[in-house]
Design a protein around this motif. Structure first.
Motif, PDB file in Angstrom:
ATOM      1  N   SER A   2      11.932  -3.581   5.935  1.00  0.00           N
ATOM      2  CA  SER A   2      10.847  -3.729   4.984  1.00  0.00           C
ATOM      3  C   SER A   2      11.172  -2.998   3.694  1.00  0.00           C
ATOM      4  CB  SER A   2       9.545  -3.180   5.574  1.00  0.00           C
ATOM      5  OG  SER A   2       9.698  -1.799   5.871  1.00  0.00           O
ATOM      6  N   LEU A   3      10.397  -3.336   2.663  1.00  0.00           N
ATOM      7  CA  LEU A   3      10.419  -2.609   1.405  1.00  0.00           C
ATOM      8  C   LEU A   3       9.133  -1.803   1.306  1.00  0.00           C
ATOM      9  CD1 LEU A   3      11.728  -5.423  -0.973  1.00  0.00           C
ATOM     10  CD2 LEU A   3      13.006  -3.489  -0.066  1.00  0.00           C
ATOM     11  N   ARG A   4       9.256  -0.558   0.892  1.00  0.00           N
ATOM     12  CA  ARG A   4       8.090   0.321   0.867  1.00  0.00           C
ATOM     13  C   ARG A   4       7.844   0.831  -0.554  1.00  0.00           C
ATOM     14  NH1 ARG A   4       9.822   4.613   5.171  1.00  0.00           N
ATOM     15  NH2 ARG A   4      11.831   4.102   4.210  1.00  0.00           N
ATOM     16  N   ILE A   5       6.580   0.877  -0.913  1.00  0.00           N
ATOM     17  CA  ILE A   5       6.169   1.417  -2.206  1.00  0.00           C
ATOM     18  C   ILE A   5       5.228   2.579  -1.933  1.00  0.00           C
ATOM     19  CG2 ILE A   5       5.098   0.940  -4.428  1.00  0.00           C
ATOM     20  CD1 ILE A   5       5.603  -2.048  -3.913  1.00  0.00           C
ATOM     21  N   ASP A   6       5.653   3.788  -2.236  1.00  0.00           N
ATOM     22  CA  ASP A   6       4.796   4.958  -2.057  1.00  0.00           C
ATOM     23  C   ASP A   6       3.816   5.024  -3.231  1.00  0.00           C
ATOM     24  OD1 ASP A   6       6.121   5.726   0.261  1.00  0.00           O
ATOM     25  OD2 ASP A   6       7.654   6.810  -0.862  1.00  0.00           O
ATOM     26  N   ILE A   7       2.523   5.085  -2.923  1.00  0.00           N
ATOM     27  CA  ILE A   7       1.492   5.023  -3.977  1.00  0.00           C
ATOM     28  C   ILE A   7       0.631   6.268  -4.002  1.00  0.00           C
ATOM     29  CG2 ILE A   7       1.441   2.496  -3.982  1.00  0.00           C
ATOM     30  CD1 ILE A   7      -1.160   2.689  -2.329  1.00  0.00           C
ATOM     31  N   ALA A   8       1.147   7.367  -3.489  1.00  0.00           N
ATOM     32  CA  ALA A   8       0.370   8.612  -3.498  1.00  0.00           C
ATOM     33  C   ALA A   8      -0.020   8.961  -4.935  1.00  0.00           C
ATOM     34  CB  ALA A   8       1.197   9.737  -2.884  1.00  0.00           C
ATOM     35  N   GLY A   9      -1.307   9.223  -5.142  1.00  0.00           N
ATOM     36  CA  GLY A   9      -1.796   9.600  -6.459  1.00  0.00           C
ATOM     37  C   GLY A   9      -2.034   8.433  -7.406  1.00  0.00           C
ATOM     38  N   LEU A  10      -1.828   7.216  -6.940  1.00  0.00           N
ATOM     39  CA  LEU A  10      -2.019   6.047  -7.810  1.00  0.00           C
ATOM     40  C   LEU A  10      -3.507   5.850  -8.090  1.00  0.00           C
ATOM     41  CD1 LEU A  10      -0.857   3.497  -9.213  1.00  0.00           C
ATOM     42  CD2 LEU A  10      -1.184   2.299  -7.023  1.00  0.00           C
ATOM     43  N   ARG A  11      -3.862   5.832  -9.355  1.00  0.00           N
ATOM     44  CA  ARG A  11      -5.257   5.633  -9.732  1.00  0.00           C
ATOM     45  C   ARG A  11      -5.588   4.145  -9.786  1.00  0.00           C
ATOM     46  NH1 ARG A  11      -3.813   9.365 -13.815  1.00  0.00           N
ATOM     47  NH2 ARG A  11      -4.293   7.848 -15.465  1.00  0.00           N
ATOM     48  N   PRO A  12      -6.792   3.755  -9.386  1.00  0.00           N
ATOM     49  CA  PRO A  12      -7.149   2.324  -9.350  1.00  0.00           C
ATOM     50  C   PRO A  12      -6.944   1.624 -10.682  1.00  0.00           C
ATOM     51  CG  PRO A  12      -8.806   3.616  -8.193  1.00  0.00           C
ATOM     52  CD  PRO A  12      -7.878   4.598  -8.846  1.00  0.00           C
ATOM     53  N   GLU A  13      -7.190   2.308 -11.786  1.00  0.00           N
ATOM     54  CA  GLU A  13      -7.037   1.650 -13.087  1.00  0.00           C
ATOM     55  C   GLU A  13      -5.578   1.403 -13.450  1.00  0.00           C
ATOM     56  OE1 GLU A  13      -7.602   6.116 -13.947  1.00  0.00           O
ATOM     57  OE2 GLU A  13      -8.382   4.599 -12.544  1.00  0.00           O
ATOM     58  N   ARG A  14      -4.648   1.988 -12.688  1.00  0.00           N
ATOM     59  CA  ARG A  14      -3.222   1.758 -12.933  1.00  0.00           C
ATOM     60  C   ARG A  14      -2.686   0.562 -12.135  1.00  0.00           C
ATOM     61  NH1 ARG A  14      -0.217   6.003 -15.226  1.00  0.00           N
ATOM     62  NH2 ARG A  14      -1.519   7.008 -16.813  1.00  0.00           N
ATOM     63  N   ILE A  15      -3.542  -0.137 -11.411  1.00  0.00           N
ATOM     64  CA  ILE A  15      -3.135  -1.346 -10.682  1.00  0.00           C
ATOM     65  C   ILE A  15      -3.579  -2.551 -11.502  1.00  0.00           C
ATOM     66  CG2 ILE A  15      -3.245  -2.623  -8.516  1.00  0.00           C
ATOM     67  CD1 ILE A  15      -4.266  -0.002  -7.210  1.00  0.00           C
ATOM     68  N   ALA A  16      -2.648  -3.426 -11.818  1.00  0.00           N
ATOM     69  CA  ALA A  16      -2.974  -4.576 -12.673  1.00  0.00           C
ATOM     70  C   ALA A  16      -2.403  -5.851 -12.072  1.00  0.00           C
ATOM     71  CB  ALA A  16      -2.419  -4.366 -14.078  1.00  0.00           C
ATOM     72  N   VAL A  17      -3.152  -6.940 -12.236  1.00  0.00           N
ATOM     73  CA  VAL A  17      -2.697  -8.277 -11.826  1.00  0.00           C
ATOM     74  C   VAL A  17      -2.620  -9.115 -13.099  1.00  0.00           C
ATOM     75  CG1 VAL A  17      -3.020 -10.184 -10.224  1.00  0.00           C
ATOM     76  CG2 VAL A  17      -4.055  -7.949  -9.717  1.00  0.00           C
ATOM     77  N   VAL A  18      -1.403  -9.470 -13.507  1.00  0.00           N
ATOM     78  CA  VAL A  18      -1.207 -10.122 -14.801  1.00  0.00           C
ATOM     79  C   VAL A  18      -0.089 -11.155 -14.701  1.00  0.00           C
ATOM     80  CG1 VAL A  18      -0.804  -9.776 -17.268  1.00  0.00           C
ATOM     81  CG2 VAL A  18      -1.794  -7.923 -15.911  1.00  0.00           C
ATOM     82  N   PRO A  19      -0.322 -12.399 -15.131  1.00  0.00           N
ATOM     83  CA  PRO A  19       0.770 -13.378 -15.190  1.00  0.00           C
ATOM     84  C   PRO A  19       1.785 -12.989 -16.261  1.00  0.00           C
ATOM     85  CG  PRO A  19      -1.391 -14.444 -15.314  1.00  0.00           C
ATOM     86  CD  PRO A  19      -1.616 -12.979 -15.527  1.00  0.00           C
ATOM     87  N   SER A  20       3.004 -13.466 -16.076  1.00  0.00           N
ATOM     88  CA  SER A  20       4.068 -13.213 -17.053  1.00  0.00           C
ATOM     89  C   SER A  20       4.755 -14.522 -17.403  1.00  0.00           C
ATOM     90  CB  SER A  20       5.099 -12.236 -16.492  1.00  0.00           C
ATOM     91  OG  SER A  20       6.293 -12.261 -17.260  1.00  0.00           O
ATOM     92  N   PRO A  21       4.707 -14.959 -18.663  1.00  0.00           N
ATOM     93  CA  PRO A  21       5.420 -16.181 -19.043  1.00  0.00           C
ATOM     94  C   PRO A  21       6.929 -16.065 -18.835  1.00  0.00           C
ATOM     95  CG  PRO A  21       4.215 -15.252 -20.929  1.00  0.00           C
ATOM     96  CD  PRO A  21       3.894 -14.404 -19.748  1.00  0.00           C
ATOM     97  N   LEU A  22       7.503 -14.885 -19.110  1.00  0.00           N
ATOM     98  CA  LEU A  22       8.949 -14.734 -18.946  1.00  0.00           C
ATOM     99  C   LEU A  22       9.344 -14.786 -17.476  1.00  0.00           C
ATOM    100  CD1 LEU A  22      11.745 -14.272 -20.100  1.00  0.00           C
ATOM    101  CD2 LEU A  22      11.252 -11.811 -20.173  1.00  0.00           C
ATOM    102  N   ALA A  23       8.549 -14.144 -16.603  1.00  0.00           N
ATOM    103  CA  ALA A  23       8.842 -14.209 -15.173  1.00  0.00           C
ATOM    104  C   ALA A  23       8.745 -15.645 -14.672  1.00  0.00           C
ATOM    105  CB  ALA A  23       7.885 -13.309 -14.391  1.00  0.00           C
TER     106      ALA A  23
END
Length: 368
Positions: A2-23
């Motif tokens: 698996s791939l793991r992302i440690d999110i300790a201390g991550l504030r809710p306002e720092r999570i974003a869902v955004v489309p990307s034209p380049l991606a």
């Protein structure tokens, strides 16, 4: 695995869902280069290919290793901006401006990711700073043919020239076919982003991630996001954010950008999977037997993305060339591999359309 992302201390306002034209343009180039990964896009691929200018088609082959294998992190440059909280641009031009903000070292390391096998989720020297890594990059590029070697030599000799070449190429792709495609897809992607954002606000990160994919889970006690993939890696949000980017052209790929010092990104598909044709009983039995070994499963993950030599696979998987050869022989006997010779190198690759006939679960497992 698996791939793991440690999110300790991550504030809710720092999570974003955004489309990307380049991606999404990166996924468009990938689908055009590897249509077997995307059977549901056959009509779109045929239509674009039929009207593609031959000169642009030739340029598309010049650096196709940036998007054929999956797609380079260069297609999500917002993740490399130093404050680790940047968002994708609203337009392709804005995304390309973010690409211009990457340092030459970031650009070169991102472009050579699939050739050099640089330390990805750990700190380490890059190809511009380390002569040994530079030599290794050119050796591996040579194994994949003169076109890739020539491009890698030009990249290492003069990054600014290649950066200008890539931006102009992407702008020409936008004019030729992508602007029309993006105009059609951006509303769907924006709607999905609004839905996931609403889930984040009302029900929390666990519900939003469950809606992204059943392969993504949150362990709230450990403050860790886990993505079930046939690969291993680790990253952390640290003082930055977590970015979720929807794609319409990307199914079945569920990708995780986990490059060291970059903002973690989940690039997830929103489209429905296409139908899968059934396999014959005899072929199914032979192929499932071949795939029953965990090592061969991991080899399939590598071979689904690109062609590899036996020596490359041995290095990547920490095995000896004879051991790899025995596993490749079993997969080849089952009709799951294609093999081609390029000079003194023999390159092996998974026959994705054949694998697709085994079932979408397995296909999505090796491609996600």
């Amino acid at each position: 695995m698996s791939l793991r992302i440690d999110i300790a201390g991550l504030r809710p306002e720092r999570i974003a869902v955004v489309p990307s034209p380049l991606a999404e343009l990166g996924m468009a180039l990938h689908a055009l280069s590897e249509p077997g990964h995307h059977p549901g896009l056959q009509g779109w691929v045929t239509g674009v290919t039929a009207r593609l200018d031959p000169h642009l088609a030739d340029r598309m082959c010049e650096a196709d290793f940036l998007w054929r294998t999956t797609f380079s992190d260069l297609f999500l440059p917002c993740a490399g901006v130093p404050d680790r909280t940047a968002l994708p641009g609203a337009t392709l031009a804005e995304d390309l401006d973010l690409l211009d903000k990457l340092t030459d070292e970031q650009f070169v390391d991102g472009a050579l990711e699939f050739t050099c096998a640089l330390p990805y989720s750990l700190p380490g020297p890059g190809a511009l700073a380390d002569a040994g890594i530079r030599r290794l990059a050119l050796e591996r590029a040579a194994a994949r043919g003169p076109r890739q070697l020539h491009f890698s030599e030009r990249l290492l000799a003069g990054p600014p020239r290649i950066r200008a070449w890539l931006r102009r190429f992407l702008e020409d792709c936008d004019e030729a076919f992508f602007a029309e495609t993006w105009a059609r897809l951006r509303h769907q992607l924006a709607a999905d982003a609004r839905h996931k954002t609403d889930l984040l606000r009302r029900k929390g990160l666990a519900e939003a991630l469950a809606a992204v994919s059943p392969a993504v889970s949150l362990d709230e006690a450990a403050a860790r996001v886990t993505v079930d993939k046939l690969g291993e890696g680790r990253t952390a949000t640290r003082d930055g954010g977590l970015l979720l980017v929807p794609t319409s052209l990307g199914r079945p790929h569920l990708m995780v950008l986990h490059r060291y010092a970059w903002q973690p990104v989940l690039h997830y598909p929103v489209a429905s999977p296409g139908p899968v044709a059934p396999a014959s009983v005899e072929q199914l039995a032979l192929r499932m037997t071949a795939l029953s070994h965990p090592v061969r499963m991991r080899l399939c993950r590598s071979l689904a993305r690109s062609a590899f030599t036996t020596g490359e696979l041995a290095q990547v998987h920490g095995m000896t060339p004879p051991e790899i050869s025995r596993h490749l022989s079993v997969l080849k006997k089952a009709g799951l591999l294609t093999t081609r010779r390029r000079g003194r190198y023999v390159l092996h690759q998974l026959d994705v359309p054949v694998v697709a006939r085994l079932g979408s679960d397995f296909l999505e497992g090796v491609l996600r």
